[in-house]
Scaffold this motif. Sequence first.
Motif, PDB file in Angstrom:
ATOM      1  N   LEU A 266     -49.448 -23.134 -24.868  1.00 35.18           N
ATOM      2  CA  LEU A 266     -48.697 -24.285 -24.576  1.00 35.18           C
ATOM      3  C   LEU A 266     -47.312 -24.043 -24.731  1.00 35.18           C
ATOM      4  O   LEU A 266     -47.037 -23.345 -25.642  1.00 35.18           O
ATOM      5  N   PHE A 286     -48.469 -26.414 -19.379  1.00 42.35           N
ATOM      6  CA  PHE A 286     -49.698 -25.446 -19.664  1.00 42.35           C
ATOM      7  C   PHE A 286     -49.175 -24.170 -18.663  1.00 42.35           C
ATOM      8  O   PHE A 286     -48.554 -24.351 -18.139  1.00 42.35           O
ATOM      9  N   LEU A 292     -54.844 -27.034 -16.978  1.00 41.38           N
ATOM     10  CA  LEU A 292     -54.371 -28.544 -17.127  1.00 41.38           C
ATOM     11  C   LEU A 292     -55.701 -29.262 -16.586  1.00 41.38           C
ATOM     12  O   LEU A 292     -56.018 -30.463 -17.346  1.00 41.38           O
TER      13      LEU A 292
END
Length: 358
Positions: A266, A286, A292
């Motif tokens: 991330l 993401f 996600l």
Amino acid sequence: MIPVTKTFFPPLEEYNKYLEKIWQNGWLTNRGELVDTLEKKLRDFLGLSEKNKFFLTANGTLSLQLALHSLPEKGEIITTPFTYVATVSSIVWEGFTPVFVDIDPETLTMDPVKIESAITEKTKAILPVHVYGNPADVVRIDQIGKKYGIPVIYDAAHAFGVQFEERSVLEYGDISIISFHATKLFQTAEGGAVFTKNNKLFDKLFQMHNFGHLSPVSFGEVGINAKMSELHAAMGLAVLPYMNHIIESRKKVAELYDQYLDWTKLSKPKSRKGTSWNYAYYPVIFPDEEYLLRVVKKLNEKQIFPRRYFYPSLNKLPYLQYQKVPVSENIAPRVLCLPMYENLDKKSIIKICNIFEE
Ligand SMILES: *Cc1c(COP(=O)(O)O)cnc(C)c1O
């Protein structure tokens, strides 16, 4: 249930104290004592310079509409596709054409390098957004505005209390607007404000928000009703004393996310150097949309409801002709705002972070 945000409610007795004042005054709207007092207290809290004048309004959207409506001619407004829909819908509602300038992939604010090539003889204003409370590149954008003689209007809906280079971010540009909606950092249920350092423009905007009244029997500009009521100001007065606590508490939430999320996959938007931030949102980027969507599904199963702020990229609005903005189109499907509010507890934060691992 854990929502993306929870409105801060002040103790009811404290709101009631202000209601009693309203009953005593027998005054509900049209700039009463409470609106006046809230303006004075906000001026102090926000650390505004004396030159920066502002007035409270009914909401952030009408504040944007007033700012746009004050422009002398219709035409093109340069804006960002990565924002809440109100930024762009207000432009269209006011009869202008939005021209999108792509975002910088690190700060997610309007990329100043791409502004000049978007300027045409039809450009009437530049409207950047301090997205998530992260300031747009105010120094460079204000310079571009000056160079071309184009007004700069900042959508500072997320930027309550944000300082940039030791002063309020609301000091930049020709006009700034803010929102005090129930989901925003500082709330009056519905509310907002318009800021400008230009006295003539202030007078014009101020008239416009009250039907164009110059006095009870004379009118200047064409106006609308964008006034804040005393009931809304009462909420603001009851909430304001808690703002330092709220921001501190959110800072702790952010630090826990920072600590417990797995940052190998991330990333986060980069805060602009020189910013003292307000912790208005906790956005996470993401590596791809599929990841996600899987995380959102898992979170929802556990009654945790993050929000896809800001998706879709607004160049894809059905009422607009498509304009290409590759960075925004690439990032908008991959951004998620995690639950962020005062007193969100450590256990819940760790639970959320663990779902990412799963
Ligand atoms: C919330 C918001 C607005 C609109 O404010 P309201 O007070 O809800 O009308 C405008 N712009 C942005 C970026 C927002 O997030």
